[in-house]
Enzyme design. Structure first.
Site, mmCIF file in Angstrom:
data_model
loop_
_atom_site.group_PDB
_atom_site.id
_atom_site.type_symbol
_atom_site.label_atom_id
_atom_site.label_comp_id
_atom_site.label_asym_id
_atom_site.label_seq_id
_atom_site.Cartn_x
_atom_site.Cartn_y
_atom_site.Cartn_z
ATOM 1 N N ASN A 108 54.980 -10.528 35.551
ATOM 2 C CA ASN A 108 54.450 -11.656 34.777
ATOM 3 C C ASN A 108 55.494 -12.224 33.805
ATOM 4 O O ASN A 108 55.163 -13.022 32.935
ATOM 5 C CB ASN A 108 53.215 -11.220 33.986
ATOM 6 C CG ASN A 108 52.071 -10.841 34.903
ATOM 7 O OD1 ASN A 108 51.793 -11.531 35.867
ATOM 8 N ND2 ASN A 108 51.410 -9.732 34.598
ATOM 9 N N HIS B 146 38.899 -12.102 32.904
ATOM 10 C CA HIS B 146 39.587 -10.810 32.805
ATOM 11 C C HIS B 146 38.670 -9.711 32.261
ATOM 12 O O HIS B 146 37.782 -9.973 31.439
ATOM 13 C CB HIS B 146 40.787 -10.993 31.864
ATOM 14 C CG HIS B 146 41.770 -9.869 31.890
ATOM 15 N ND1 HIS B 146 41.702 -8.820 31.014
ATOM 16 C CD2 HIS B 146 42.843 -9.632 32.687
ATOM 17 C CE1 HIS B 146 42.707 -7.993 31.263
ATOM 18 N NE2 HIS B 146 43.423 -8.466 32.269
ATOM 19 N N GLU C 173 39.207 -18.659 31.423
ATOM 20 C CA GLU C 173 40.665 -18.543 31.334
ATOM 21 C C GLU C 173 41.252 -19.925 31.595
ATOM 22 O O GLU C 173 40.650 -20.722 32.305
ATOM 23 C CB GLU C 173 41.192 -17.544 32.386
ATOM 24 C CG GLU C 173 40.774 -16.123 32.095
ATOM 25 C CD GLU C 173 41.343 -15.093 33.083
ATOM 26 O OE1 GLU C 173 42.408 -15.347 33.674
ATOM 27 O OE2 GLU C 173 40.702 -14.040 33.236
ATOM 28 N N ASP D 89 41.258 -18.053 27.513
ATOM 29 C CA ASP D 89 42.355 -17.094 27.482
ATOM 30 C C ASP D 89 43.529 -17.750 28.216
ATOM 31 O O ASP D 89 43.419 -18.114 29.382
ATOM 32 C CB ASP D 89 41.893 -15.810 28.191
ATOM 33 C CG ASP D 89 42.954 -14.715 28.190
ATOM 34 O OD1 ASP D 89 44.149 -15.042 28.115
ATOM 35 O OD2 ASP D 89 42.572 -13.530 28.276
ATOM 36 N N HIS E 65 48.111 -16.763 31.240
ATOM 37 C CA HIS E 65 48.988 -17.144 32.351
ATOM 38 C C HIS E 65 49.388 -18.616 32.353
ATOM 39 O O HIS E 65 50.093 -19.067 33.246
ATOM 40 C CB HIS E 65 48.341 -16.763 33.686
ATOM 41 C CG HIS E 65 48.127 -15.293 33.796
ATOM 42 N ND1 HIS E 65 49.097 -14.428 34.232
ATOM 43 C CD2 HIS E 65 47.060 -14.525 33.452
ATOM 44 C CE1 HIS E 65 48.630 -13.185 34.183
ATOM 45 N NE2 HIS E 65 47.397 -13.216 33.710
ATOM 46 N N LYS F 114 53.369 -11.500 28.723
ATOM 47 C CA LYS F 114 53.643 -12.123 30.021
ATOM 48 C C LYS F 114 54.811 -13.099 29.874
ATOM 49 O O LYS F 114 55.937 -12.655 29.836
ATOM 50 C CB LYS F 114 52.359 -12.710 30.563
ATOM 51 C CG LYS F 114 51.500 -11.529 31.051
ATOM 52 C CD LYS F 114 50.079 -11.759 31.280
ATOM 53 C CE LYS F 114 49.450 -10.410 31.663
ATOM 54 N NZ LYS F 114 48.016 -10.369 31.402
HETATM 55 C C1 LIG Z 1 47.070 -9.485 30.947
HETATM 56 C C2 LIG Z 1 45.872 -10.161 30.466
HETATM 57 C C3 LIG Z 1 45.259 -9.778 29.283
HETATM 58 C C4 LIG Z 1 45.691 -8.563 28.516
HETATM 59 O O1 LIG Z 1 46.864 -8.767 27.822
HETATM 60 P P1 LIG Z 1 47.693 -7.488 27.318
HETATM 61 O O2 LIG Z 1 48.564 -8.028 26.255
HETATM 62 O O3 LIG Z 1 48.431 -6.983 28.520
HETATM 63 O O4 LIG Z 1 46.699 -6.498 26.801
HETATM 64 C C5 LIG Z 1 44.198 -10.521 28.837
HETATM 65 N N1 LIG Z 1 43.727 -11.577 29.525
HETATM 66 C C6 LIG Z 1 44.281 -11.957 30.691
HETATM 67 C C7 LIG Z 1 43.719 -13.128 31.405
HETATM 68 C C8 LIG Z 1 45.357 -11.260 31.200
HETATM 69 O O5 LIG Z 1 45.886 -11.614 32.362
#
Ligand SMILES: *Cc1c(COP(=O)(O)O)cnc(C)c1O
Length: 345
Positions: free
Chosen positions: A21, A107, A151, A180, A183, A203
């Site tokens: 990522n 997620h 998301e 969220d 990505h 990421k």
């Molecule tokens: C990876 C991810 C998380 C968690 O993030 P971390 O910092 O790895 O705990 C939360 N939401 C989504 C959509 C993710 O892909």
């Protein structure tokens, strides 16, 4: 040198990694590494305490200001991780008597937060705003507070949520909206503001940590009510400094995001797959066994693309999830295209 950072050794063989990522190549960026090193020497290996006690070292303020400014939000708050952010934000805002309307594919940490909050959890079909509205119509009147959560770019599918319509539904039904951006951050800008953004520094930013963005009032409230913020040690200074340096590179070199996106689109176009919105291209396989077989075949040709299976994705939708970085070379991507084209015929 950059493309080398995507070559990984496993069991005496080397593979080109298409499962990281680290979309913007910042995990190994010299400025990011130097900032982390310097912060460790200056402030120590760990924060030493919760941020509310003595763990709030001086690197937090510039990091939070930068995050807020990048997204045009009033304020930001950094948590230990993206997981802790979603858990803390949702449980602080919602409780019994409230309702959370969540996309079917959000997620795991959003769902965990929703369940832990004690609110009623209603799931709408993936990106189906008609279904979301039907649920709002049916349930909004009987609950106190309502939260719609989705998301921005979906982690396992790479598609984007219809945020404009979700924002409008939030207004019409008096519900908070939250997305969220784990990505999308650093790759594509969202088309509209949500009341609450969450995201991760692990990421595109290449390090570790999580954040929430929103109004000053929201952030002030979370500081004193989000339990995963209050009762957990602050981020190590190195992680704060690394994130801040990564954000600076991100802002200075926006082409990093465009290159990752362009490489993802190059592969999708060559293989006749839907045009990706961000740096993720899913290749549906169906059964877990079928996904593993494709993954093994690609590994035999030198490409690391692990199969994604339940419970990460719903049963029957096992897949390969290809993730692109601005540091992949065109040759590496073309190699993967050739290997996959052979398999798809
Ligand atoms: C990876 C991810 C998380 C968690 O993030 P971390 O910092 O790895 O705990 C939360 N939401 C989504 C959509 C993710 O892909």
């Amino acid at each position: 040198m950059a493309a080398d950072s995507l070559v990984v050794a496993q069991g005496g063989r080397s593979y080109v990694n298409f499962a990281s990522n680290d979309y913007l190549g910042l995990r190994m960026h010299p400025e990011v590494l130097a900032a982390a090193q310097e912060a460790t020497l200056r402030y120590g290996a760990g924060a030493g305490a919760s941020r509310l006690v003595t763990g709030n070292h001086p690197l937090y303020a510039p990091l939070e200001d930068t995050l807020a400014a990048m997204k045009g939000a009033e304020a930001a708050l950094v948590f230990g991780s993206g997981y802790l952010t979603n858990l803390g934000v949702i449980t602080a805002l919602m409780g019994s008597g409230d309702a959370i309307f969540a996309d079917k594919l959000v997620h795991a940490c959003i769902l965990d937060g929703a369940q832990l909050s004690g609110a009623k959890v209603l799931r709408f079909r993936h990106n189906d705003v008609g279904h979301l509205e039907a649920l709002l119509k049916g349930h909004r009147h009987s609950v106190r507070n309502a939260l719609i959560v989705t998301e921005h770019v979906f982690s396992m599918d790479g598609d984007v949520a219809p945020l404009e319509i979700i924002a409008e539904l939030g207004q019409r039904y008096d519900a908070w909206t939250m997305a969220d951006d784990a990505h999308g951050f650093g790759l594509i800008d969202p088309p509209v503001m949500m009341d609450i953004w969450t995201g991760t520094l692990s990421k595109a930013a290449g390090g570790y940590g999580g954040y929430v963005l929103g109004s000053r009032a929201l952030v002030d409230y979370l500081i004193n009510s989000a339990r995963s913020f209050i009762f957990s040690t602050g981020l190590p200074p190195a992680s704060c400094a690394a994130a801040l340096a990564a954000l600076q590179v991100m802002q200075r070199e926006p082409e990093r995001g465009s290159i990752a996106l362009m490489l993802a689109q190059r592969l999708a176009l060559a293989l006749g797959l839907p045009n990706p919105a961000a740096a993720i291209v899913p290749l549906m396989a169906g059964s877990a066994e079928a996904a593993v077989a494709v993954s093994d075949a690609l590994a035999a040709q030198g490409f690391l693309v692990p199969a994604i299976r339940p419970p990460t994705v719903p049963p029957g939708t096992s897949r390969l999830r290809l993730a692109f970085s601005c540091d992949h070379s065109a040759e590496q991507v073309d190699g993967l295209i050739a290997a996959m084209a052979e398999m798809l015929v």
